[in-house]
Design an enzyme around this catalytic site. Structure first.
Site, mmCIF file in Angstrom:
data_model
loop_
_atom_site.group_PDB
_atom_site.id
_atom_site.type_symbol
_atom_site.label_atom_id
_atom_site.label_comp_id
_atom_site.label_asym_id
_atom_site.label_seq_id
_atom_site.Cartn_x
_atom_site.Cartn_y
_atom_site.Cartn_z
ATOM 1 N N LYS A 66 38.967 26.996 24.121
ATOM 2 C CA LYS A 66 39.316 27.417 22.755
ATOM 3 C C LYS A 66 40.218 28.654 22.696
ATOM 4 O O LYS A 66 40.984 28.805 21.752
ATOM 5 C CB LYS A 66 38.047 27.660 21.929
ATOM 6 C CG LYS A 66 37.356 26.361 21.509
ATOM 7 C CD LYS A 66 36.159 26.637 20.611
ATOM 8 C CE LYS A 66 35.624 25.335 20.043
ATOM 9 N NZ LYS A 66 34.529 25.539 19.085
ATOM 10 N N ASP A 102 36.375 25.171 12.630
ATOM 11 C CA ASP A 102 34.960 25.583 12.686
ATOM 12 C C ASP A 102 34.649 26.510 11.504
ATOM 13 O O ASP A 102 33.519 26.545 11.009
ATOM 14 C CB ASP A 102 34.659 26.335 13.995
ATOM 15 C CG ASP A 102 34.581 25.395 15.189
ATOM 16 O OD1 ASP A 102 34.369 24.175 14.985
ATOM 17 O OD2 ASP A 102 34.739 25.878 16.332
#
Ligand code: NAP
Length: 272
Positions: A66, A102
């Site tokens: 990420k 997210d």
């Protein structure tokens, strides 16, 4: 035809993203498919070259890529910049960009509860905790704090976001309108049945959001429900971050109810 969408991570485990996105492509009548691409960290550079060469339309990014993936992108959205991590790659104006859905995965389920939320404690200080802090700041909560087993990491995250760090041992000694779990405690496997919160510590907690979604009913959520506290499951986050990705890639808003049912049935069938 080669897959036009997929997820990279290492190890990838049992990701539910292919289930959700292939269902989305099918029900929207779109061509292409979404695959799981397990990618070791040392192969990330070559993978990113392939994304550009093949013009792959959409990539979901998970642990441990990420942050590392940012070096290979042409730019980041404002949300990804705030979090400092990316979970979605997409093309815009010929540029390969990174977003972080997210954050939406946490903002959207919490929005209906917003009025009752004055303070929040984030449990854990990893990648999901960063998305949680960005989401809580976006919602404008007056008091946001973080606590972590390793105190130094909570302090570093608190500095980055300008919030408080609370000692792990002190976590249940103050009232919180929201407790948000970003540790893996409760997850299927070695952590199943464990909870990051004492079962007798819910007297001054208003809402519990557990980001763990497999199983859907975690020990934390069961304890909270037994204490009469409102709960949100990590399935809500998984669903919303996935719906947001699909919309970024295709412009299509999937049927939320249908997508929730699909995931729920799969989790129940696989023992979640
Ligand atoms: P991460 O970067 O590895 O961070 C994990 C955090 O949990 C660290 O702060 C770690 O503390 C803490 N932790 C690990 N084991 C612990 C234990 N036994 N006791 C207490 N704390 C412990 O992972 P992440 O990317 O933030 O993801 C964390 C969890 O969020 C995942 O396991 C997943 O269930 C959930 N998640 C859900 C979604 C969704 O869509 N619902 C999306 C992303 C993540 P230390 O610093 O002390 O090691």
């Amino acid at each position: 035809m080669p897959a036009q969408y997929g997820i990279i991570g290492w190890p990838l485990g049992h990701s539910k993203s292919p289930l959700l996105h292939n269902w989305g492509l099918r029900t929207s009548g779109l061509p292409g498919k979404y695959e799981a691409w397990p990618t070791e960290p040392k192969k990330l550079k070559a993978f990113m070259a392939e994304v550009r060469a093949r013009r792959i339309k959409g990539v979901s990014v998970t642990i441990p890529h990420k942050q590392a993936v940012i070096a290979y992108l042409d730019g980041l959205t404002e949300r990804a910049t705030r979090v400092g991590a990316v979970n979605t790659l997409f093309w815009a104006g010929g540029k390969l960009l990174g977003d972080n859905t997210d954050v939406a995965g946490i903002v959207v389920p919490l929005a209906p509860y917003r009025e009752g939320l004055a303070s929040a404690l984030v449990l854990g200080a990893g990648g999901a905790a960063r998305a949680a802090c960005a989401a809580l700041q976006e919602l404008g909560l007056a008091e946001i704090a973080v606590t972590n087993r390793t105190a130094a990491k909570a302090q570093a995250l608190a500095r980055d976001f300008g919030i408080q760090a609370v000692d792990w041992e002190e976590r249940a000694t103050r009232p919180w309108s929201l407790v948000l779990n970003t540790t893996p405690l409760g997850m299927k496997g070695e952590h199943q049945g464990l909870s990051p919160w004492p079962a007798d510590g819910f007297a001054h907690v208003g809402l519990v959001f557990d980001l763990v979604y497999n199983p859907v009913r975690t020990a934390l959520l069961e304890d909270a429900k037994n204490a009469g506290v409102q709960v949100l499951s990590g399935l809500q986050m998984f669903l919303q971050q996935g719906l947001a990705q699909f919309e970024i890639w295709t412009g299509i808003k999937l049927d939320e109810k249908g997508a929730r049912q699909l995931l729920m049935m799969d989790l129940l069938a696989t023992g979640g």
